[in-house]
Structures are given as C-alpha cells and as structure tokens.
Enzyme design. Structure first.
Site, PDB file in Angstrom:
ATOM      1  N   LEU A   1     -30.572  58.026  11.855  1.00 49.87           N
ATOM      2  CA  LEU A   1     -30.564  57.092  10.724  1.00 49.87           C
ATOM      3  C   LEU A   1     -31.987  56.850  10.241  1.00 49.87           C
ATOM      4  CD1 LEU A   1     -27.920  54.507  11.987  1.00 49.87           C
ATOM      5  CD2 LEU A   1     -27.578  56.652  10.755  1.00 49.87           C
TER       6      LEU A   1
ATOM      7  N   GLY B   1     -27.277  57.468  21.617  1.00 49.00           N
ATOM      8  CA  GLY B   1     -28.034  56.282  21.993  1.00 49.00           C
ATOM      9  C   GLY B   1     -28.895  55.832  20.829  1.00 49.00           C
ATOM     10  N   GLY B   2     -29.177  54.520  20.759  1.00 48.61           N
ATOM     11  CA  GLY B   2     -29.984  54.008  19.658  1.00 48.61           C
ATOM     12  C   GLY B   2     -29.306  54.287  18.331  1.00 48.61           C
ATOM     13  N   ASP B   3     -30.026  54.918  17.379  1.00 48.70           N
ATOM     14  CA  ASP B   3     -29.452  55.248  16.066  1.00 48.70           C
ATOM     15  C   ASP B   3     -29.249  56.752  15.921  1.00 48.70           C
ATOM     16  OD1 ASP B   3     -32.120  55.866  16.100  1.00 48.70           O
ATOM     17  OD2 ASP B   3     -32.502  55.254  14.028  1.00 48.70           O
ATOM     18  N   GLU B   4     -29.006  57.448  17.043  1.00 43.42           N
ATOM     19  CA  GLU B   4     -28.818  58.899  17.034  1.00 43.42           C
ATOM     20  C   GLU B   4     -27.349  59.230  17.276  1.00 43.42           C
ATOM     21  OE1 GLU B   4     -31.432  60.240  20.062  1.00 43.42           O
ATOM     22  OE2 GLU B   4     -33.206  60.246  18.757  1.00 43.42           O
TER      23      GLU B   4
END
Length: 593
Positions: free
Chosen positions: A450, A490-493
């Site tokens: 993102l 994980g995170g924005d991946e």
C-alpha cells in the site's frame, strides 16, 4: 440374591484396605509430623541464630562507636601528647577520666578502658579496670607500656575514624584485675590531633561472657551455643573444655566436630541447618543451625560462626506423644473398617453390575436405559449424575472439536483480515510451484504494498489503520476470482497467487485491476479513503522455480514499481540486471540496519 462367598470376600478385602489405609496414614502422619517438627525447630534455630548474629554485629558496632567517641574527644588527643603533670594537665586528665569512668559504669560489658600514648613505648595515660568490687582507676607507676601489643601497633596504622577489632582470645596481660584469664575482645581507635597526626590509641576490652549473656536474653534456656573464629577454633562450646583450645596448647575446630560447616569457613555459604533425623552422623541427637557473621562494618574480613543446637529428643517429644495416639486410633479404625466393609459390601454389590455396564458403554445411546435412574437413594443419585456427566462430556467433546477447528483456522489465517497468513500462503505457493513444474503449467505471484497506508495510520491512528486493512482485503477479494489466492504477509503487504497463468497478460491485467481498485475511494468508518498500491509480479518458471525466489523477486519488482511514483505495477522479468542487483543491495542494507 448375592452369593455369600462374594460378600464375605469383598467385606474382608474392604476391611483389609481400611486397616492398611488407616495404618499407613497413621505411620506417614507420624513420620511427617517428625519431619515437620524437626523442620520447624530448624527454622526457629536458624532464625534465632540469625538474630543472635545480628545482635552481635549491632553490639560490636555500638562498642566501636563508643571507642570512636572516646578517641575523637579533643581532650583525648591533648592527654595523649601531654607529658606534664601541672595543674591544668591534671584538671584535663581528671575530666577525661570521669568520661572513661562513666563509660565503664554504664557498660558492664567493658573490662578495661584505656587511653594509651603513642610515644614512651605506648604508655597508658588513663586506665580503668573492672574488678570483683567495681571499677578501679590505675594511676602512677601502675600504668604500663603497651607498645608491643597488636591492638596498639595495628591501631596506630589506621586512619583517624577507623576502628581496630581484634580476635576473641584469652587475656594474658598481667595486672588487669578481673580481665586477666577471661575471654575478651579488644576494640581500639586511633587518637588524632586536629592536624590529623595520630598521637595515641583508645582501647576498650570487652567481656565476651557478659556480651553473650546480654545477647542471649530472649533465647530459650535449652539452646546450646557454639561460636568459632574465622579459623574454626571454638570460642564458646557447651563443653567448656573444648573452647579456646589454642590457649591450652591444642586446636579444636568446629569443622572437625561438624564437617558440614566447612563451607561456612570457605565462605561459600552464609548459613546452614543440620539435623540428626536426616543426618545422624553429622548431628547425632541434635538439631543445629549455623550462621557466619562479620564482626561489623569496621571489621574488614574478620568473622565468627555462631551455632545454636537443640536436643532431638526435645524436638520430637510431641511426635512421640502423637505416635501413641496414632496407635490407638489405628486399632479403633481397623475395627470400624471391618464393620463398615460388611455393610458397604452388601449395599454396593447389588447395583455394581448395572454401573459397570453403564461405564463400559459410556457413549452408547442405550446406556441411560440400563441405569437405575428412578432410585431415590444414593445409587439413584449416582446414576443420574453419571447420565448428566455423559451428556456434558459429549457436549464438551463437541465443543473441543469446534475449538480445534477454530485454532487450526487461526494458525493459518490473519486475525485482522481473515485472509491466509504467510505460513499458509507459502504452503500453497510451494504446492503450486511443484504442480506447475511437474505438469508444465505457469503461475504468477503479485506482491502488493500500500502506498499511503503510513500517512493514514499516522494521521488517523492504528485503529483506523486496521479498518483500512480490512477494507483493502475486501476490495482485493472483490477484484480476484475464486481461483486466485490472496494473503496478508504482515503490515500493509499483501500477496496474490495466480495459478495456471498461461498468458502474461492475465497477471498484468489483474495487477492493473488491483491498482485501480485501490486508487478508488474506499469507505472506511464513515470516510472515503484512497489508499493506492504498488504491485510487483514474478512468474514461474522464468522468474524462479521455488516459492522463496518467486516471493522475493515479486518483492523486488514491487520496489521498482514504487520507485516510479506509486500506483504502478512492474514485472520482474522486465527488470534489467542492474536494477535487480541494486534492489537486492538496498534490501541487504535495510536488513543489516
């Protein structure tokens, strides 16, 4: 009708069990009570020994403070330097002597109080002795030279304000009145002028017997006291002939009498307990506690070992009385067990087969029909409880299976978005790569990052950011078909697996659709948010033939897409060798940081 033989056998068996149970319970209660009493006595002894050691250290510190008070009086320095006996000197000496006398009167533990000059071979300038009638001031020709004694020359080496604490020994100085031949402890402090020059020494001789009497005021009279110096020589022993052996031409060591105390003198332990119940060879017929204690804050490395002992027979007196009561209790309970066994056997054997059948058919649907559920006595209550337990256990087993399925789902899916997590995705990707390699198929991996998620997260908070990730996951699922797998790493991946991708356009078209979908405004918490995304594409087999390489290459392509200005996609196979090396180098630098 129950056969008499079975009832008799069951009655005898139950009676035997009752007798054995009561006997073994009584025996182990007796043994446990003995161990408990010995343990409690040991803890009490150790506490008392610690208290005695603490009192000893406090007493030494208090007496060291007394020495410092006398040594730091200005008149003490004047008298230590003065050699004249004029009227002024005599008046000063008289006033200082009154102070020394007052210390002796108010502290019965002191046998001698002396002011000794440094010059004139350590001549005593003021001296008070204790004799059998009170306090005696020694004057004139009876004053002695003490320069050859350790408490004199060792104290002169100290800086002002420090205290010398000598070893506990037998006083062999002649003419010391009541102190001669007694166990004493020398405490001394240097006397200094205002300029800091040491001109004399103040010495207090402590009566060890009086000191111990004061320290033992709260201890029970049946406690036996042991004290040894840092070498292990007994200074105090219940057998007086064992104390101060070094003064009698022989050495009697604590570590020889009690081998377990050796770690105290090696300074590997500070306290220990020994009891004759578990270690009869080390402490025959006694319970002993030992504590290593320094002489005080001014004593340097000097220490003593204190021990308290109590006869094991006194400790176990209560256990022996309990043992007599246990024997009577076991005899009574054995008779009662026989009678109760007969009654219990008669009541138990009749419904025994019914309950046995129910237990062996625990999960059978017809088990409840065989149970005596209509009985109103305890057997009926047991049968009803058994039936309820069976239903509850079945319900719990079903719930457990449901929980297991939930846990299996949580282990392989992202908690926030419910998408497959990295572990499940890598498993699917690995299987897909094996299938594609074996059957000549093609597949593609899309790595999605993102573009504006960090700014959204910073501006609106983590809770809103989590809602954005959920909205992005929903948008990706709407764009993708059922044959595609989307996961959150994980995170924005995010990452997408496209299986059986015969044409490169299928991957690029899907990447274009994803970019457009995430460029559009997404409704999140009453707001419209445009997140944006950059997509990297790797294909099998040309970009890699293992799951790890495909994911890594898709990640590399994504970095190139993001460097174009965000909102782009990039195929790994279209990258130049220089771009691949540069991205790999940058990723290595980031990982090292």
């Amino acid at each position: 009708m129950m056969r008499p033989g079975l009832m008799v056998k069951l009655s005898l068996l139950l009676a035997l069990i009752g007798v054995l149970a009561s006997g073994s319970t009584g025996y182990y209660a007796y043994r446990a009570n003995r161990s408990m009493l010995v343990g409690e006595a040991g803890r009490n002894l150790l506490t008392a020994t610690e208290l005695l050691g603490q009192r000893f250290s406090v007493a030494i510190d208090d007496m060291a403070a007394d020495v410092l008070v006398l040594a730091t009086m200005p008149s003490s320095a004047l008298m230590a330097q003065s050699a004249d006996d004029d009227a002024k000197t005599s008046a000063d000496r008289s006033r200082l002597a009154q102070v020394f006398s007052s210390f002796m009167l108010h502290h019965p533990v002191y046998l001698q109080a002396r002011l000794i000059a440094r010059d004139r071979f350590g001549l005593e300038r003021i001296r008070f002795d204790r004799d059998g009638h009170g306090i005696v001031e020694v004057q004139g020709e009876n004053l002695q030279e003490k320069g050859q004694f350790a408490y004199m020359f060792d104290t002169l080496k100290l800086e002002p304000g420090r205290v010398y604490i000598g070893p506990i020994t037998i006083n062999r100085e002649y003419g010391t009145h009541y102190a001669e031949g007694k166990p004493i402890l020398h405490l001394a402090a240097p006397v200094a002028t205002r300029a800091g020059d040491v001109v004399g020494v103040v010495v207090l001789d402590v009566d060890l017997a009086v000191l111990l009497k004061l320290l033992r005021t709260d201890l029970p009279p049946d406690y036996e006291l042991y004290i040894a110096n840092e070498w292990g020589d007994f200074l105090v022993h219940p057998d007086a002939s064992q104390a101060f052996g070094f003064d009698k031409g022989r050495r009697v060591f604590m570590q020889d009498s009690f081998a377990a105390t050796k770690p105290l003198f090696d300074r590997t332990q500070s306290n220990m307990l020994i009891n004759g119940l578990t270690n009869p060879e080390q402490a025959p017929n006694e319970v002993l506690a030992f504590v290593r204690r320094p002489f005080g804050t001014s004593a340097g490395n000097r220490f003593i070992v204190l021990g308290l002992g109590k006869p094991l027979s006194d400790v176990l007196a209560g256990a022996n009385r309990l043992g007599d009561q246990i024997v009577r209790m076991v005899l009574f309970s054995s008779v009662a067990a026989l009678l109760l066994a007969i009654l219990f056997a008669r009541a138990l054997t009749r419904p025994l087969q019914v309950l046995t059948h129910a237990a062996t058919h625990f999960f059978a649907e017809t088990a409840t029909e065989a149970l005596p559920l209509k009985r109103t006595d305890e057997i009926g209550m047991l049968a009803r409880c058994f039936d309820r337990m069976r239903r509850e256990i079945r319900s719990q087993v079903d719930a457990l299976h449901h929980k297991q399925h939930q846990l299996a789902h949580l282990a392989n899916h992202d908690v926030l978005t419910s998408l497959p997590n990295r572990m499940l995705f890598m498993q699917k990707l690995d299987a897909a790569v094996h299938d594609a390699t074996a059957n000549g198929k093609r597949l593609a991996v899309l790595f999605i990052d993102l573009d504006h998620f960090k700014q959204i997260n910073d501006q609106f908070g983590h809770s809103f950011g989590d809602a954005v990730l959920v909205a992005v996951a929903d948008a990706l699922q709407r764009v993708l078909s059922r044959g595609h797998t989307v996961a959150r790493l994980g995170g924005d991946e995010f990452v997408v697996l496209i299986e059986d991708a015969h044409f490169p356009e299928s991957a690029t078209d899907l990447a274009t659709s994803i970019v457009r979908a995430l460029e559009s405004d997404l409704p999140v918490g009453g707001r419209l948010v445009a997140v944006g995304a950059s997509v990297g594409i790797s294909e099998c087999p040309q970009d890699g033939v293992c799951a790890r390489d495909l994911l890594l290459n898709a990640d590399t392509a994504m970095y190139v897409a993001k460097s174009k200005g965000r909102g782009f996609w990039q195929r790994y196979c279209d990258l130049s060798a220089e771009q691949r090396v540069k991205i790999a180098y940058e990723n290595t630098i980031v990982e090292e940081d």
